[in-house]
Design an enzyme around this catalytic site. Sequence first.
Site, PDB file in Angstrom:
ATOM      1  N   ARG A 144      27.355 -67.671  27.226  1.00  0.00           N
ATOM      2  CA  ARG A 144      26.950 -68.874  26.214  1.00  0.00           C
ATOM      3  C   ARG A 144      26.233 -68.532  24.806  1.00  0.00           C
ATOM      4  O   ARG A 144      25.312 -69.235  24.264  1.00  0.00           O
ATOM      5  CB  ARG A 144      25.908 -69.579  27.061  1.00  0.00           C
ATOM      6  CG  ARG A 144      26.113 -70.302  28.153  1.00  0.00           C
ATOM      7  CD  ARG A 144      26.846 -71.650  27.937  1.00  0.00           C
ATOM      8  NE  ARG A 144      27.509 -72.311  28.984  1.00  0.00           N
ATOM      9  CZ  ARG A 144      26.884 -72.986  29.928  1.00  0.00           C
ATOM     10  NH1 ARG A 144      25.663 -73.398  29.634  1.00  0.00           N
ATOM     11  NH2 ARG A 144      27.527 -73.811  30.885  1.00  0.00           N
ATOM     12  N   ARG A 186      23.879 -74.626  22.470  1.00  0.00           N
ATOM     13  CA  ARG A 186      22.826 -75.455  21.835  1.00  0.00           C
ATOM     14  C   ARG A 186      21.709 -74.597  21.074  1.00  0.00           C
ATOM     15  O   ARG A 186      20.873 -75.208  20.484  1.00  0.00           O
ATOM     16  CB  ARG A 186      22.303 -76.371  22.691  1.00  0.00           C
ATOM     17  CG  ARG A 186      23.216 -77.527  22.981  1.00  0.00           C
ATOM     18  CD  ARG A 186      22.838 -78.619  24.077  1.00  0.00           C
ATOM     19  NE  ARG A 186      22.719 -77.726  25.594  1.00  0.00           N
ATOM     20  CZ  ARG A 186      22.642 -78.208  26.591  1.00  0.00           C
ATOM     21  NH1 ARG A 186      22.312 -79.545  26.749  1.00  0.00           N
ATOM     22  NH2 ARG A 186      22.660 -77.344  27.588  1.00  0.00           N
ATOM     23  N   ARG A 245      28.873 -79.967  16.530  1.00  0.00           N
ATOM     24  CA  ARG A 245      28.899 -80.791  17.929  1.00  0.00           C
ATOM     25  C   ARG A 245      28.828 -82.017  17.940  1.00  0.00           C
ATOM     26  O   ARG A 245      29.468 -82.844  18.337  1.00  0.00           O
ATOM     27  CB  ARG A 245      28.123 -80.235  18.921  1.00  0.00           C
ATOM     28  CG  ARG A 245      28.766 -79.156  19.825  1.00  0.00           C
ATOM     29  CD  ARG A 245      29.656 -79.786  20.783  1.00  0.00           C
ATOM     30  NE  ARG A 245      28.897 -80.331  22.165  1.00  0.00           N
ATOM     31  CZ  ARG A 245      28.719 -81.649  22.517  1.00  0.00           C
ATOM     32  NH1 ARG A 245      29.307 -82.468  21.867  1.00  0.00           N
ATOM     33  NH2 ARG A 245      28.166 -81.792  23.582  1.00  0.00           N
ATOM     34  N   ASP A 264      35.282 -74.872  28.746  1.00  0.00           N
ATOM     35  CA  ASP A 264      34.585 -74.906  30.104  1.00  0.00           C
ATOM     36  C   ASP A 264      35.011 -74.674  31.160  1.00  0.00           C
ATOM     37  O   ASP A 264      36.440 -74.996  31.254  1.00  0.00           O
ATOM     38  CB  ASP A 264      33.796 -76.394  29.822  1.00  0.00           C
ATOM     39  CG  ASP A 264      32.446 -76.449  30.719  1.00  0.00           C
ATOM     40  OD1 ASP A 264      31.571 -76.288  30.384  1.00  0.00           O
ATOM     41  OD2 ASP A 264      32.711 -76.876  31.951  1.00  0.00           O
ATOM     42  N   TYR A 313      31.886 -78.001  42.086  1.00  0.00           N
ATOM     43  CA  TYR A 313      31.775 -79.398  41.305  1.00  0.00           C
ATOM     44  C   TYR A 313      32.557 -80.710  41.722  1.00  0.00           C
ATOM     45  O   TYR A 313      32.154 -81.439  41.730  1.00  0.00           O
ATOM     46  CB  TYR A 313      32.045 -78.982  39.835  1.00  0.00           C
ATOM     47  CG  TYR A 313      30.800 -78.209  38.937  1.00  0.00           C
ATOM     48  CD1 TYR A 313      29.340 -78.715  39.058  1.00  0.00           C
ATOM     49  CD2 TYR A 313      31.307 -76.811  38.758  1.00  0.00           C
ATOM     50  CE1 TYR A 313      28.336 -78.050  38.466  1.00  0.00           C
ATOM     51  CE2 TYR A 313      30.052 -76.241  38.200  1.00  0.00           C
ATOM     52  CZ  TYR A 313      28.906 -76.935  38.081  1.00  0.00           C
ATOM     53  OH  TYR A 313      27.756 -76.079  37.262  1.00  0.00           O
TER      54      TYR A 313
HETATM   55  O1  CP3 Z   1      29.659 -69.379  24.699  1.00  0.00           O
HETATM   56  C1  CP3 Z   1      29.885 -69.239  25.985  1.00  0.00           C
HETATM   57  O2  CP3 Z   1      29.744 -68.562  26.856  1.00  0.00           O
HETATM   58  C2  CP3 Z   1      31.498 -69.964  26.087  1.00  0.00           C
HETATM   59  C3  CP3 Z   1      31.458 -71.295  26.317  1.00  0.00           C
HETATM   60  C4  CP3 Z   1      31.410 -71.864  27.964  1.00  0.00           C
HETATM   61  C5  CP3 Z   1      30.877 -73.045  27.959  1.00  0.00           C
HETATM   62  N1  CP3 Z   1      30.831 -73.299  29.417  1.00  0.00           N
HETATM   63  C6  CP3 Z   1      30.477 -74.151  26.935  1.00  0.00           C
HETATM   64  C7  CP3 Z   1      29.420 -75.407  27.262  1.00  0.00           C
HETATM   65  C8  CP3 Z   1      31.566 -71.283  29.094  1.00  0.00           C
HETATM   66  C9  CP3 Z   1      31.817 -69.984  29.328  1.00  0.00           C
HETATM   67  C10 CP3 Z   1      31.185 -72.109  29.970  1.00  0.00           C
HETATM   68  C11 CP3 Z   1      31.436 -71.883  31.682  1.00  0.00           C
HETATM   69  C12 CP3 Z   1      30.575 -72.866  32.447  1.00  0.00           C
HETATM   70  N2  CP3 Z   1      30.627 -74.111  32.447  1.00  0.00           N
HETATM   71  C13 CP3 Z   1      30.138 -72.400  33.803  1.00  0.00           C
HETATM   72  C14 CP3 Z   1      30.166 -70.824  34.038  1.00  0.00           C
HETATM   73  C15 CP3 Z   1      28.906 -70.109  33.419  1.00  0.00           C
HETATM   74  C16 CP3 Z   1      27.574 -70.401  33.636  1.00  0.00           C
HETATM   75  O3  CP3 Z   1      26.799 -71.054  32.879  1.00  0.00           O
HETATM   76  O4  CP3 Z   1      27.168 -70.396  34.853  1.00  0.00           O
HETATM   77  C17 CP3 Z   1      29.536 -73.602  34.193  1.00  0.00           C
HETATM   78  C18 CP3 Z   1      28.848 -73.410  35.535  1.00  0.00           C
HETATM   79  C19 CP3 Z   1      29.845 -74.565  33.548  1.00  0.00           C
HETATM   80  C20 CP3 Z   1      29.642 -76.032  33.796  1.00  0.00           C
HETATM   81  C21 CP3 Z   1      28.754 -76.630  32.761  1.00  0.00           C
HETATM   82  N3  CP3 Z   1      29.254 -77.025  31.419  1.00  0.00           N
HETATM   83  C22 CP3 Z   1      27.298 -76.919  32.900  1.00  0.00           C
HETATM   84  C23 CP3 Z   1      26.416 -76.716  33.976  1.00  0.00           C
HETATM   85  C24 CP3 Z   1      26.908 -77.294  31.779  1.00  0.00           C
HETATM   86  C25 CP3 Z   1      25.486 -77.633  31.133  1.00  0.00           C
HETATM   87  C26 CP3 Z   1      25.058 -79.095  30.961  1.00  0.00           C
HETATM   88  C27 CP3 Z   1      23.930 -79.265  30.010  1.00  0.00           C
HETATM   89  O5  CP3 Z   1      24.295 -80.023  29.105  1.00  0.00           O
HETATM   90  O6  CP3 Z   1      22.891 -78.838  30.213  1.00  0.00           O
HETATM   91  C28 CP3 Z   1      28.195 -77.350  30.702  1.00  0.00           C
HETATM   92  C29 CP3 Z   1      28.187 -77.863  29.330  1.00  0.00           C
HETATM   93  C30 CP3 Z   1      28.436 -76.744  28.379  1.00  0.00           C
HETATM   94  N4  CP3 Z   1      29.640 -76.056  28.414  1.00  0.00           N
HETATM   95  C31 CP3 Z   1      27.747 -76.576  27.273  1.00  0.00           C
HETATM   96  C32 CP3 Z   1      28.431 -75.500  26.177  1.00  0.00           C
HETATM   97  C33 CP3 Z   1      27.921 -75.004  25.426  1.00  0.00           C
HETATM   98  C34 CP3 Z   1      26.255 -77.003  26.875  1.00  0.00           C
HETATM   99  C35 CP3 Z   1      26.433 -78.667  26.712  1.00  0.00           C
HETATM  100  C36 CP3 Z   1      26.795 -79.048  25.252  1.00  0.00           C
HETATM  101  O7  CP3 Z   1      26.807 -78.551  24.221  1.00  0.00           O
HETATM  102  O8  CP3 Z   1      27.268 -80.289  25.284  1.00  0.00           O
END
Ligand code: CP3
Length: 361
Positions: free
Chosen positions: A38, A42, A51, A87, A162
């Site tokens: 990540r 954010r 974004r 994602d 999920y």
């Molecule tokens: O920088 C990186 O790591 C690459 C991008 C990436 C994202 N998601 C972007 C993202 C990667 C590798 C993921 C994988 C992902 N997504 C996982 C596995 C890794 C982990 O964190 O355990 C999981 C479980 C998800 C599912 C998911 N997507 C969650 C739980 C969330 C957070 C929701 C929130 O808003 O708190 C997301 C959204 C997400 N995916 C964000 C990012 C940068 C943040 C929200 C946004 O910017 O809208």
Amino acid sequence: MPAGSLPADHPIHRLGDSLYLRAARCQPTGRVPVWFQRQAGRSLPEYRALRGDGSILDAIADPATAAEITMQPVRRYGVDAAVLFSDIVVPAAAVDFGIDVVPGVGPVAAEPLRSRADLDRLPMLDADAHTPYVLETVRLLAAELDVPLIGFAGAPFTVASYLVEGRPARQHQITKALMHTDPALWHDLMERLAAIAVASMRSQVLAGASAVQLFDSWAGTLSPADYAAYVAPHSKRVFDELADLGVPRAHFGVGTGELLDQMAQVGADVVGVDWRIPLSAARRRVGPGVALQGNLDPVLCLAGWPAVRAAADRILAEGTRQPGYIFNLGHGVLPETDPSVLERLTDHVHEYQPANASQHE
Ligand code: CP3
């Protein structure tokens, strides 16, 4: 591991001696490679500016935006790998299962997968047809990056959790109930998700990614017996079906201390470790020939530089006892993280001189 089946113009051929790829292959490196899960997200003001407020899936569907977001942390920190901005729910969303990522919540499915009829709503992924924008993003990045791009997919278990729960869940109770009450449906679902993960990661590698990481973030909620019976065979299939590509395959989860042996045995070249287990213990569990990645507690990055530095030094000393070590956090960068801490941390890792000369070329 020859990258034989990849085209001559694939970036892996010019990046073969990069710190990340050498460490992932357990080859000695002069410096310790570092990237952050990540790292794009954010915590970066430039990410928040780009974004806006829309769905993250819309940002991912726009290759110029997704490529720029992927590049932001590479430019700012000078990390040794880029991770594709996408994602783990993108393939399920792209085949129209009906899942979105709700800001501040995570993946939410309006109609969760609970029955065999629901499985029909999850057709096989055709990466070129369903996710052309992901492949275009990878191609843009392959042309621009001078560090390896890590492609990824969600592991069958974590994506299933999920789809079945319908929203982020702490206990995974509906998922575990399905696994134990309808094992035939469970295994069919896992087979479908394994095939989707393979199709997605193969397409990313062919488009220009030089490594892949399978995110089984929530596997640590399972007992070792349930992991062995209900998850490992499917994750093994994912790794087996990527082997011919010759790119490093990493495997990551949280709270997986008691599963690390199995997570290596299913075929991973690199195993991610969280902060609940020391790297030296993780090393014994994964066995020889498997690289480790981790394992700084991401919460420490909110505790100020002296705390980060002390923990990083301890981790670096343990990690560099043998070749095959990649510095990372034990989970993703928290949105509250001050980017200047990660800037200092990246420099600090790069300046670190391993006590053990075997780490040197
Ligand atoms: O920088 C990186 O790591 C690459 C991008 C990436 C994202 N998601 C972007 C993202 C990667 C590798 C993921 C994988 C992902 N997504 C996982 C596995 C890794 C982990 O964190 O355990 C999981 C479980 C998800 C599912 C998911 N997507 C969650 C739980 C969330 C957070 C929701 C929130 O808003 O708190 C997301 C959204 C997400 N995916 C964000 C990012 C940068 C943040 C929200 C946004 O910017 O809208």
